[in-house]
Design a protein around this motif. Structure first.
Motif, mmCIF file in Angstrom:
data_model
loop_
_atom_site.group_PDB
_atom_site.id
_atom_site.type_symbol
_atom_site.label_atom_id
_atom_site.label_comp_id
_atom_site.label_asym_id
_atom_site.label_seq_id
_atom_site.Cartn_x
_atom_site.Cartn_y
_atom_site.Cartn_z
ATOM 1 N N ARG A 1 47.881 10.754 6.520
ATOM 2 C CA ARG A 1 48.908 9.931 7.146
ATOM 3 C C ARG A 1 49.951 9.498 6.127
ATOM 4 O O ARG A 1 49.637 9.117 5.004
ATOM 5 C CB ARG A 1 48.240 8.704 7.770
ATOM 6 C CG ARG A 1 49.144 7.889 8.658
ATOM 7 C CD ARG A 1 48.360 6.987 9.597
ATOM 8 N NE ARG A 1 47.281 6.293 8.933
ATOM 9 C CZ ARG A 1 46.001 6.364 9.296
ATOM 10 N NH1 ARG A 1 45.651 7.125 10.314
ATOM 11 N NH2 ARG A 1 45.069 5.704 8.660
ATOM 12 N N GLY B 1 54.137 3.990 6.490
ATOM 13 C CA GLY B 1 54.965 3.615 7.626
ATOM 14 C C GLY B 1 56.443 3.656 7.295
ATOM 15 O O GLY B 1 56.847 3.756 6.128
ATOM 16 N N THR C 1 53.480 13.744 14.458
ATOM 17 C CA THR C 1 53.280 12.340 14.803
ATOM 18 C C THR C 1 52.384 12.219 16.022
ATOM 19 O O THR C 1 52.556 12.944 17.001
ATOM 20 C CB THR C 1 54.631 11.652 15.093
ATOM 21 O OG1 THR C 1 55.462 11.762 13.939
ATOM 22 C CG2 THR C 1 54.433 10.180 15.421
ATOM 23 N N GLY D 1 50.128 7.588 13.831
ATOM 24 C CA GLY D 1 51.184 7.632 12.838
ATOM 25 C C GLY D 1 51.652 9.046 12.572
ATOM 26 O O GLY D 1 51.382 9.970 13.344
ATOM 27 N N THR D 2 52.367 9.216 11.458
ATOM 28 C CA THR D 2 52.932 10.515 11.093
ATOM 29 C C THR D 2 52.111 11.116 9.953
ATOM 30 O O THR D 2 51.761 10.425 8.992
ATOM 31 C CB THR D 2 54.402 10.367 10.660
ATOM 32 O OG1 THR D 2 55.155 9.854 11.766
ATOM 33 C CG2 THR D 2 54.997 11.707 10.243
#
Length: 247
Positions: free
Chosen positions: A39, A42, A72, A76-77
């Motif tokens: 991940r 943010g 994503t 999250g990404t």
């Protein structure tokens, strides 16, 4: 992530700022700062890291997303560059013990959406009578020897917590080859600590070894039940270990 200074990158000044940020982030992904499948920080942290606004970061991520370089989901990404995720001592390839070290070994794996086998259904409790994702694996040497088979039933908890795994429901036709090598990475990235308990025994009057595996999370919830058969001879053995969730 180490802070990046924008003028260190020889990018054309005519490019939009978000393109330059996308290029800088891509450089860091290629450098392994964030391994594939892990991940990303943010948007706020990335904005601080690059010294830009969150909107610019959002646009940069969209550029990489369109090219399939990041993905994503609800957690999250994630980095999605081609290649294997970085290995660590806590990394395991699924299904554990099913693959031979012989490079000439031929294997096949499929997934189906079906009611689990009776023994698995009993372990899964009340949900055991309902269809779930079932993974079947088979491998053998070129001469047909050293055959290994494994059947895994995933619990409703695993499918609810691990989005990458749940996606296979729509592809669970049982025909096309499907490998789930990274399922434990996916589980750990979902914040699950994995406790494995393997019971190894030798069924009577056979030349094989049977491994019954139960994987639970930090809350004691069953995630996976696997029955692995290996052509070998070995006395009974029980061992346990725990994999921490990804940091």
């Amino acid at each position: 992530m180490a802070r990046t200074t924008q003028h260190h990158h020889p990018l054309a000044v005519a490019q939009p700022l978000y393109w330059r940020i996308a290029a800088q982030l891509l450089e860091e992904l290629h450098a392994g700062t964030i391994p594939p499948g892990r991940r990303l920080p943010g948007e706020r942290r990335l904005a601080e890291h690059f010294g830009v606004s969150r909107e610019t970061v959002r646009q940069a991520l969209e550029v990489l997303r369109r090219d399939g370089l990041v993905a994503t989901d609800r957690r999250g990404t994630h980095a999605a560059l081609p290649g294997l995720a970085a290995h660590s001592p806590a990394s395991l390839t699924f299904p554990v013990g099913a693959r031979s070290g012989d490079p000439r070994t031929v294997d096949r794996a499929t997934v189906t959406w079906e009611t689990p086998p009776p023994e698995h259904a009993a372990a899964l409790g009340p949900a055991g009578h309902r269809p779930t994702l079932v993974h079947r694996y088979e491998s053998a040497a070129a001469d047909g020897g050293g055959r290994r088979t494994a059947i895994t039933s995933f619990s409703a908890v695993a499918l609810a917590e691990v989005e990458e795994l749940a996606r296979y429901r729509d592809r669970a036709a049982g025909t096309a080859g499907v490998q789930l090598w990274r399922v434990y990475d996916w589980m750990r990235s979902a914040g699950l600590t994995l406790h494995h308990r393997d019971t190894i025994s030798r069924p009577a009057d056979t030349g094989s070894v049977r491994v019954t595996r139960r994987v639970r999370d930090q809350h004691g919830r069953l995630l996976e039940l696997t029955d692995l058969r290996v052509d070998a001879r070995q006395d009974a053995l029980v061992y346990e270990f725990t994999l921490p969730a990804a940091g």
